[in-house]
Write an enzyme that holds these catalytic residues in place. Structure first.
Site, short mmCIF file in Angstrom:
data_model
loop_
_atom_site.label_atom_id
_atom_site.label_comp_id
_atom_site.label_asym_id
_atom_site.label_seq_id
_atom_site.Cartn_x
_atom_site.Cartn_y
_atom_site.Cartn_z
CG ASP A 8 -0.35 3.12 -7.59
OD1 ASP A 8 0.24 2.04 -7.42
OD2 ASP A 8 -1.09 3.34 -8.56
CG ASP A 103 1.48 -2.04 -6.66
OD1 ASP A 103 0.28 -2.33 -6.45
OD2 ASP A 103 1.92 -1.78 -7.79
CD GLU A 104 -3.69 0.74 -6.37
OE1 GLU A 104 -4.69 1.44 -6.48
OE2 GLU A 104 -3.52 -0.33 -6.98
#
Lengths: 358, 368
Positions: A8, A103-104
């Site tokens: 993350d 973003d993960e």
């Protein structure tokens, strides 16, 4: 055995801005919305979070909490570029990657050493993108995500099976996925504040208050989660939307916004090799009434001009003329078209040219 | 209001105007027919705001007046009445009609005539006179190509280009274009064009007499009014700019074929049985002295047809929608047709041999 890794990125949008503009490093950066207006915060840097600024907070509130904050517009294409770079590192390290958002992602290192893979990923992300990621390594997805959350920012937390109870039991119930403020309030009214209290609660009582979700919550409270990685999760839709800093009623402005979404989505579809059959315009009015209009095309489309043309038409089908606070464009229905494509006249271009789209 | 009329006349008049009745409107009165008894005739009017139809039936009017009656019930009842005279008495205060024949009596609840929308008066700066048959033919040969979906509203209509000596019609759904014209003396001095809804043209085609009898049209900015025999037909005009169809006609062709319309149609129809899904794709392959039509669907099978043809140019292979080809071929009205192909990604032209009054432009299917 810890075998799922959750990656993350820390305060992603804000971190990209601080990376690209070194003068912003160490300063409270707030992406999304502008100081003087009513937009919504997309991401706040950790410096800004110290003032109490959070994502999804009204920009005006953020301004009040953090008057020295640097407010920046969202640069979607730049974040997408960094995201692709980050995902490429993950795919380079392991075969099984499930991206969850820009973003993960979850990784399954298979037979490899999960901790070693995670460490490599973390250092490569730092070296190659200049950004920090928080990493969680745990026996399943739920615990891996929890682990990365616990270490934020720049964290690296491993939860081994023997650690599960020690980590989980003292946590407040709102750390469990699916427990929002309302459920947390309901549980608090039953005297349940921590995961330990949830575990020892009366099942009948929980069932009464939480319904069918009670069983699922109890499994999470025991650290159980058997969801596999969804490796080849298909892209079902792509969307671009914006919450205006000042509500907009002017149809020309709205069309202009839709046209830039059309360009953005056409670019993203081209990058992914997709064509869409269905186009949807979504609008939210000041009173939060949300309406949408969709059009399913006789053949798949991918060109910005075509998307814009349909978006204009869909916008004109929204009869209510009041000020809007949000407008968005979505494309879906990928891969529904035949590989053989009936060509269509492009009358706008004239002279026998035809518009097909590739 | 009180009148008597022959059952056959009433049935015919009701069926004529009924096509303009709508039950989809928010105005319930539009599900009805406006009946007006006056001057020894009964006038009937129906409208759905896009089109309106007016006609009349001979009647013995004992007391003039008017009422709106629900089209569905009136039509169904009248058709089941034995032929002979039907009389009708209307209480305009309560908007009820009493229908009487032989020993039967029916009461039908209607609406007061004042609730029926006022139709715009016939109006139009430009007058057109054309034979019923010529206009019917123009519509029949083009109207099938109008767009069925309303993404681009202008394409749901056909473009009529009207000049004193020629009336030309274009229709396109964006994938193919149908064109036809008729030459003659159509009156008027200037040239103009107007876009009329495909649906309205379909209804007009049904109403037009199939003969040399001249009908009259008045073309205005918002509506076009037609008078054919005793029937008056008005349609809304579609506002907008019609695409320039002439601009997409290719100037050069790389190959041509000439073949018998019936033979080719039948072969195309058979081959398309194997390509029922989606676009109904058939491959055309031009070879020396014949054309090969083939189709294939995985899990179903494949078809191969060969039709004798005079071919020129390159041995091209191009895929088309069988439906577009067949719809065009069915309206060429000619024993032989010519297909001119400019490549797998360019428009083809299909036209009757020995006639210059029609053509079709059809876009191929591109294979990835």
């Amino acid at each position: 055995m810890a075998r799922i890794v959750h990656v993350d990125m820390d305060a992603f949008f804000a971190a990209v801005e601080q990376h690209d503009r070194p003068e912003l490093r160490g300063k409270p950066v707030i992406v999304g919305g502008s100081a003087a207006s009513r937009g919504v915060v997309s991401t706040a840097s950790y410096e800004a979070r110290r003032f109490g600024v959070r994502s999804a907070m009204a920009a005006r509130e953020a301004q009040r909490l953090c008057p020295q904050g640097v407010f920046l517009p969202v640069r979607g294409s730049r974040y997408a570029e960094v995201s692709r770079q980050m995902m490429a590192i993950l795919r380079d390290e392991v075969a099984s990657v499930e991206p969850i958002s820009v973003d993960e992602a979850y990784l399954d290192p298979g037979g490899g050493d999960a901790v070693a893979v995670a460490a490599r990923v973390k250092s490569r992300i730092r070296e190659e993108t200049g950004l920090t990621a928080s990493i969680g390594v745990a026996p399943n997805k739920f615990l891996a995500k929890l682990a990365s959350d616990l270490g934020k920012p720049d964290g690296f937390v491993v939860i081994n099976p023997e650690d599960v109870d020690r980590v989980l039991l003292p946590l407040p119930v709102r750390m469990l996925p699916g427990i929002g403020p309302k459920s947390a309030g309901d549980l608090a009214a039953l005297g349940i504040h921590t995961v330990a209290e949830l575990r020892s609660a009366d099942r009948g009582l929980l069932g009464l208050h939480l319904g069918r979700r009670a069983g699922e919550l109890l499994r999470l409270a025991h650290g159980e989660d058997d969801r596999p990685l969804e490796i080849e999760r298909e892209t079902k839709s792509l969307a671009a939307e914006t919450t205006f800093s000042v509500d907009v009623g002017d149809r020309d402005v709205l069309r202009g916004q839709l046209h830039s979404f059309a360009a953005e989505l056409a670019g993203r579809m081209a990058a992914a090799g997709l064509k869409a059959r269905t186009i949807t315009v979504k609008a939210r009015f000041r009173d939060f009434q949300t309406v949408s209009r969709s059009q399913t095309m006789p053949r798949p489309v991918s060109e910005a001009v075509e998307l814009a043309e349909v978006a204009d038409d869909l916008l004109s089908r929204i009869e209510r003329r009041d000020l809007m606070r949000l407008i968005g464009l979505q494309v879906s229905g990928f891969g529904e078209g035949p590989r053989a494509e009936q060509l269509r006249f492009d009358f706008a271009q004239g002279m026998g040219e035809v518009q097909g789209g590739r | 209001m009180r009148f008597a009329a022959a059952q056959v006349d009433l049935v015919q008049a009701v069926q004529t105007v009924q096509r303009a009745v709508t039950t989809k409107s928010t105005l319930p009165v539009l599900a009805g027919i406006l009946l007006t008894a006056q001057d020894e005739q009964l006038a009937l009017v129906a409208t759905d705001h896009e089109i309106s139809i007016r006609c009349s039936a001979p009647a013995r009017v004992e007391m003039p007046g008017s009422i709106v009656l629900p089209a569905r019930y009136v039509s169904d009842i009248l058709r089941k009445i034995p032929s002979g005279e039907v009389s009708c008495e209307v209480d305009e205060g309560t908007a009820r009609a009493l229908l009487l024949w032989q020993r039967s009596q029916f009461v039908i609840y209607g609406f007061a005539a004042r609730e029926f929308p006022q139709l715009p008066a016939p109006d139009g700066a430009r007058k057109l006179e054309i034979s019923g048959r010529a206009l019917r033919d123009l519509i029949r040969r083009t109207n099938f190509a109008v767009s069925r979906d309303d993404i681009r509203p202008v394409l749901t209509g056909a473009l009529l280009e009207i000049s004193p000596q020629r009336v030309a019609v274009f229709a396109t759904d964006g994938y193919r274009i149908a064109y036809a014209h008729a030459d003659g003396d159509f009156g008027g001095q200037d040239s103009m064009s107007v876009i009329l809804p495909g649906r309205a043209l379909g209804e007009l085609q049904r109403l037009l007499p199939d003969g040399d009898e001249r009908i009259e049209a008045l073309i205005g900015g918002n509506q076009v009014y037609f008078r054919a025999g005793g029937v008056e037909f008005t349609t809304r005009v579609i506002d907008g700019t019609y695409p320039n169809c002439r601009a997409v006609i290719p100037r050069d062709y790389r190959a041509t074929l000439q073949a018998g319309t019936e033979d080719f149609l039948a072969a195309c129809d058979r081959a398309s049985q194997i390509a029922r899904e989606g676009v109904q794709m058939v491959m055309l392959k031009l070879e020396e002295g014949h054309i090969r039509i083939s189709s294939e669907t995985p899990e179903i099978g494949s078809a191969q047809e060969e039709v004798q043809a005079q071919t020129t140019g390159e041995p091209l292979e191009v895929a088309f929608s069988a439906r577009y080809l067949m719809e065009a071929l069915r309206t060429t009205d000619s024993d032989q047709f010519m297909l001119e192909i400019s490549g797998p990604g360019s428009p083809a032209r299909l036209r009757p041999v020995g006639k210059e009054d029609a053509y079709h432009i059809v876009l191929p299917i591109r294979l990835d």
